[in-house]
Design a protein around this motif. Structure first.
Motif, PDB file in Angstrom:
ATOM      1  N   SER A  36       0.914  -1.097   0.056  1.00 35.83           N
ATOM      2  CA  SER A  36      -0.032  -0.069  -0.053  1.00 35.83           C
ATOM      3  C   SER A  36       1.074   1.370  -0.054  1.00 35.83           C
ATOM      4  O   SER A  36       0.382   2.264  -0.422  1.00 35.83           O
ATOM      5  N   LYS A  37       2.044   1.161   0.403  1.00 32.37           N
ATOM      6  CA  LYS A  37       3.123   2.271   0.582  1.00 32.37           C
ATOM      7  C   LYS A  37       4.147   2.337  -0.689  1.00 32.37           C
ATOM      8  O   LYS A  37       4.795   3.113  -0.986  1.00 32.37           O
ATOM      9  N   ARG A  38       3.473   1.274  -1.719  1.00 34.62           N
ATOM     10  CA  ARG A  38       4.460   1.205  -2.866  1.00 34.62           C
ATOM     11  C   ARG A  38       5.847   0.984  -2.489  1.00 34.62           C
ATOM     12  O   ARG A  38       6.728   1.425  -3.278  1.00 34.62           O
ATOM     13  N   MET A  39       6.105   0.292  -1.597  1.00 31.05           N
ATOM     14  CA  MET A  39       7.197  -0.354  -1.307  1.00 31.05           C
ATOM     15  C   MET A  39       7.664  -1.634  -1.737  1.00 31.05           C
ATOM     16  O   MET A  39       7.631  -2.744  -0.987  1.00 31.05           O
ATOM     17  N   TRP A  40       7.847  -1.887  -3.072  1.00 30.12           N
ATOM     18  CA  TRP A  40       7.859  -3.202  -3.636  1.00 30.12           C
ATOM     19  C   TRP A  40       8.887  -4.180  -3.195  1.00 30.12           C
ATOM     20  O   TRP A  40       8.602  -5.232  -3.052  1.00 30.12           O
ATOM     21  N   PHE A  41      10.267  -3.555  -3.075  1.00 28.46           N
ATOM     22  CA  PHE A  41      11.210  -4.725  -2.597  1.00 28.46           C
ATOM     23  C   PHE A  41      11.034  -4.995  -1.146  1.00 28.46           C
ATOM     24  O   PHE A  41      11.141  -6.293  -0.918  1.00 28.46           O
ATOM     25  N   ALA A  42      10.676  -4.139  -0.527  1.00 29.72           N
ATOM     26  CA  ALA A  42      10.064  -4.458   1.082  1.00 29.72           C
ATOM     27  C   ALA A  42       9.100  -5.620   1.002  1.00 29.72           C
ATOM     28  O   ALA A  42       9.161  -6.544   1.771  1.00 29.72           O
ATOM     29  N   ALA A  43       7.821  -5.278   0.328  1.00 31.81           N
ATOM     30  CA  ALA A  43       6.778  -6.126   0.313  1.00 31.81           C
ATOM     31  C   ALA A  43       7.355  -7.403  -0.103  1.00 31.81           C
ATOM     32  O   ALA A  43       6.868  -8.451   0.284  1.00 31.81           O
ATOM     33  N   PHE A  44       8.369  -7.688  -1.249  1.00 31.33           N
ATOM     34  CA  PHE A  44       8.727  -8.949  -1.539  1.00 31.33           C
ATOM     35  C   PHE A  44       9.584  -9.656  -0.491  1.00 31.33           C
ATOM     36  O   PHE A  44       9.561 -10.722  -0.193  1.00 31.33           O
ATOM     37  N   VAL A  45      10.342  -8.948   0.183  1.00 31.93           N
ATOM     38  CA  VAL A  45      11.462  -9.478   1.096  1.00 31.93           C
ATOM     39  C   VAL A  45      10.417  -9.915   2.462  1.00 31.93           C
ATOM     40  O   VAL A  45      10.484 -10.979   2.965  1.00 31.93           O
ATOM     41  N   MET A  46       9.555  -9.084   2.710  1.00 28.06           N
ATOM     42  CA  MET A  46       8.516  -9.442   3.874  1.00 28.06           C
ATOM     43  C   MET A  46       7.833 -10.885   3.391  1.00 28.06           C
ATOM     44  O   MET A  46       7.588 -11.398   4.336  1.00 28.06           O
ATOM     45  N   LEU A  47       7.093 -10.887   2.329  1.00 24.46           N
ATOM     46  CA  LEU A  47       6.460 -12.021   1.951  1.00 24.46           C
ATOM     47  C   LEU A  47       7.284 -13.333   1.805  1.00 24.46           C
ATOM     48  O   LEU A  47       6.902 -14.403   2.500  1.00 24.46           O
ATOM     49  N   ALA A  48       8.663 -13.164   1.344  1.00 26.61           N
ATOM     50  CA  ALA A  48       9.576 -14.126   1.469  1.00 26.61           C
ATOM     51  C   ALA A  48       9.768 -14.686   2.709  1.00 26.61           C
ATOM     52  O   ALA A  48       9.754 -15.828   3.110  1.00 26.61           O
ATOM     53  N   ILE A  49      10.037 -13.608   3.760  1.00 28.09           N
ATOM     54  CA  ILE A  49      10.243 -14.214   5.005  1.00 28.09           C
ATOM     55  C   ILE A  49       9.004 -14.880   5.731  1.00 28.09           C
ATOM     56  O   ILE A  49       9.227 -15.964   6.326  1.00 28.09           O
ATOM     57  N   ASN A  50       8.098 -14.147   5.600  1.00 26.23           N
ATOM     58  CA  ASN A  50       6.607 -14.789   6.286  1.00 26.23           C
ATOM     59  C   ASN A  50       6.530 -16.198   5.695  1.00 26.23           C
ATOM     60  O   ASN A  50       5.961 -17.308   6.204  1.00 26.23           O
ATOM     61  N   LEU A  51       6.775 -16.351   4.172  1.00 24.13           N
ATOM     62  CA  LEU A  51       6.591 -17.783   3.853  1.00 24.13           C
ATOM     63  C   LEU A  51       7.692 -18.822   4.361  1.00 24.13           C
ATOM     64  O   LEU A  51       7.308 -20.062   4.504  1.00 24.13           O
ATOM     65  N   MET A  52       8.844 -18.278   4.333  1.00 24.85           N
ATOM     66  CA  MET A  52       9.689 -19.152   5.028  1.00 24.85           C
ATOM     67  C   MET A  52       9.478 -19.761   6.584  1.00 24.85           C
ATOM     68  O   MET A  52       9.533 -20.831   7.088  1.00 24.85           O
ATOM     69  N   LEU A  53       8.821 -18.525   7.067  1.00 22.74           N
ATOM     70  CA  LEU A  53       8.572 -19.075   8.756  1.00 22.74           C
ATOM     71  C   LEU A  53       7.405 -19.823   8.531  1.00 22.74           C
ATOM     72  O   LEU A  53       7.019 -20.502   9.727  1.00 22.74           O
ATOM     73  N   PHE A  54       6.472 -19.534   7.749  1.00 19.82           N
ATOM     74  CA  PHE A  54       5.325 -20.533   7.705  1.00 19.82           C
ATOM     75  C   PHE A  54       5.770 -21.910   7.461  1.00 19.82           C
ATOM     76  O   PHE A  54       5.244 -23.032   7.859  1.00 19.82           O
ATOM     77  N   GLY A  55       6.792 -21.991   6.397  1.00 14.43           N
ATOM     78  CA  GLY A  55       7.265 -23.353   5.900  1.00 14.43           C
ATOM     79  C   GLY A  55       7.947 -24.181   7.214  1.00 14.43           C
ATOM     80  O   GLY A  55       7.906 -25.303   7.457  1.00 14.43           O
ATOM     81  N   ILE A  56       8.366 -23.290   8.133  1.00 11.76           N
ATOM     82  CA  ILE A  56       9.106 -23.711   9.342  1.00 11.76           C
ATOM     83  C   ILE A  56       8.000 -24.435  10.328  1.00 11.76           C
ATOM     84  O   ILE A  56       8.121 -25.589  10.926  1.00 11.76           O
ATOM     85  N   GLY A  57       6.987 -23.683  10.285  1.00 11.91           N
ATOM     86  CA  GLY A  57       5.879 -24.183  11.033  1.00 11.91           C
ATOM     87  C   GLY A  57       5.099 -25.635  10.774  1.00 11.91           C
ATOM     88  O   GLY A  57       4.481 -26.242  11.299  1.00 11.91           O
TER      89      GLY A  57
END
Length: 98
Positions: A36-57
């Protein structure tokens, strides 16, 4: 509520207010807030980290607890640094503080 820093792009009349302090939007919404803040790279990194943490679970009960704790820690870090990341992104686009 924290103070605000106002940034303006030299070529435009658009002024953007960036809050200081903790960002509840970044903490609770994560990559959606970044989009929503048009921070494309930060959004990609945040999504990737969230998916990795979900995978750990998905590995089991102990890993599930570790994944949950790491997810909470990551959300708090995003909230603590979210407004700074937003200001940095705007400054990279040419905005200057008023």
């Amino acid at each position: 509520m924290g103070a605000r820093i106002y940034l303006q792009h030299p070529g435009h009349d658009q002024t953007v207010a960036v809050a200081t302090g903790f960002s509840w939007g970044a903490c609770l919404l994560g990559f959606i807030w970044a989009l929503s803040k048009r921070m494309w790279f930060a959004a990609f990194v945040m999504l990737a980290i969230n998916l990795m943490l979900f995978g750990i679970g998905l590995w089991g009960a102990t890993a599930d607890l570790i994944g949950l704790l790491l997810s909470i820690l990551f959300a708090v870090v995003c909230g603590a640094y979210g407004n700074q990341w937003h200001r940095w992104t705007l400054e990279k686009r040419g905005y200057v503080a008023l």
